[in-house]
Design a protein around this motif. Structure first.
Motif: not given
Lengths: 137, 150
Positions: B16-18, B28-30, B65-68
């Motif tokens: 998920h990219l925030g 938010s995007d998957i 950005g922050a990606a989990i």
């Protein structure tokens, strides 16, 4: 505001993504095990290990919750953090559900509910159209 | 860290990219496809164009950005943060994205996920500045790398 379709998505198979933002403009993206329906305008989120999320919410109480239903029906909820409950009916019910999720995932020793974070829902936007194939548009 | 990240993005995962704009409005995007850049301080994330409107709008004002990324088999997870840049995906990346989507569907994820096999794919390059452990349990949130120095 939280209609049947959103509530169905809240029970979906995908973990929920919460994005918060620090006062300095640094986003934080993490996953949650469950979203709990409180009433038409409020939800509760499980606080398990939300260290950075909590720090961000203390400076900026707004967050974005992305929810995916089983059919990928997708919703963005703009939410505002109100308080954390560590007892009471919502906390108790969420702890029971979390135990069931942890058991399913084989992670009983790792999932501990520290609190039920209560949020006001400010806006709900359906984003399902993102998933249409180009030829359908 | 490089080896750990390479291993994570080579297996089946969900990411998920925030992002957030100057006013703190978030998106938010998957995604389920990514690869380490030949310069390993960059991670390249693949997301369908249609999903990126909010991200594009946000990074025009704030490109951090922050990606989990979560391994769907082990639940091992890390979060990566840093500046984002965009470019159109190349054919090799579109192929990788299709393979990753199919892998998830084969693992039992909903078939509707196949709509992520978009031909109109964007490659988002995230220059790695911060890395955090996100696997559920003690140690979640622990810093693995912080080049920002705060």
């Amino acid at each position: 505001m939280l209609t049947g379709a959103v509530r169905t998505a809240m029970e979906g198979v995908f973990p929920v993504n919460i994005v918060t933002c620090s006062c300095e403009g640094i986003p934080n993206s993490t996953l949650l095990s469950q979203v709990w329906y409180v009433d038409e305008r409020h939800i509760a989120l499980s606080d398990q290990y939300l260290n950075k999320t909590r720090v961000n919410l203390m400076g900026n109480p707004n967050a974005l919750l992305r929810i995916y239903g089983e059919d990928l029906r997708t919703f963005d909820l703009r939410i505002e953090y109100l308080r954390t409950e560590t007892s009471g009916e919502v906390f108790k019910q969420m702890a029971l559900k979390l135990e069931a999720i942890a058991s399913y995932m084989g992670m009983l020793d790792r999932f501990v509910l520290r609190g039920a974070d209560i949020y006001k829902v400010l806006e709900v936007r359906e984003r399902t159209h993102y998933w249409k194939r180009e030829e359908e548009e | 860290m490089e080896i750990k990240l390479a291993k994570l993005v080579s297996g089946p995962f969900i990411g998920h990219l925030g992002t957030c704009n100057a006013e703190g409005r978030m998106s938010s995007d998957i995604f389920c496809s990514a690869a380490l850049h030949e310069n390993p301080d960059r991670l390249v994330i693949h997301i369908g164009d249609a999903a990126l409107m909010d991200v594009r709008r946000n990074i025009a004002e704030n490109n951090y950005g922050a990606a989990i990324i979560v391994d769907v088999l082990t639940y091992e997870a890390i979060q990566i943060k840093g500046p984002l840049t965009f470019r159109p995906a190349i054919e090799e990346e579109r192929l990788l994205n299709r393979i990753r989507v199919k892998t998830l569907v084969d693992l039992g994820y909903p078939e509707s996920l196949e709509t992520m096999s978009s031909e109109l794919l964007t490659a988002i390059e995230l220059t790695i500045q911060e890395v955090y452990r996100q696997t559920p349990g003690v140690g979640a949130g622990e810093t693995i790398l912080n080049l920002k120095g705060d």
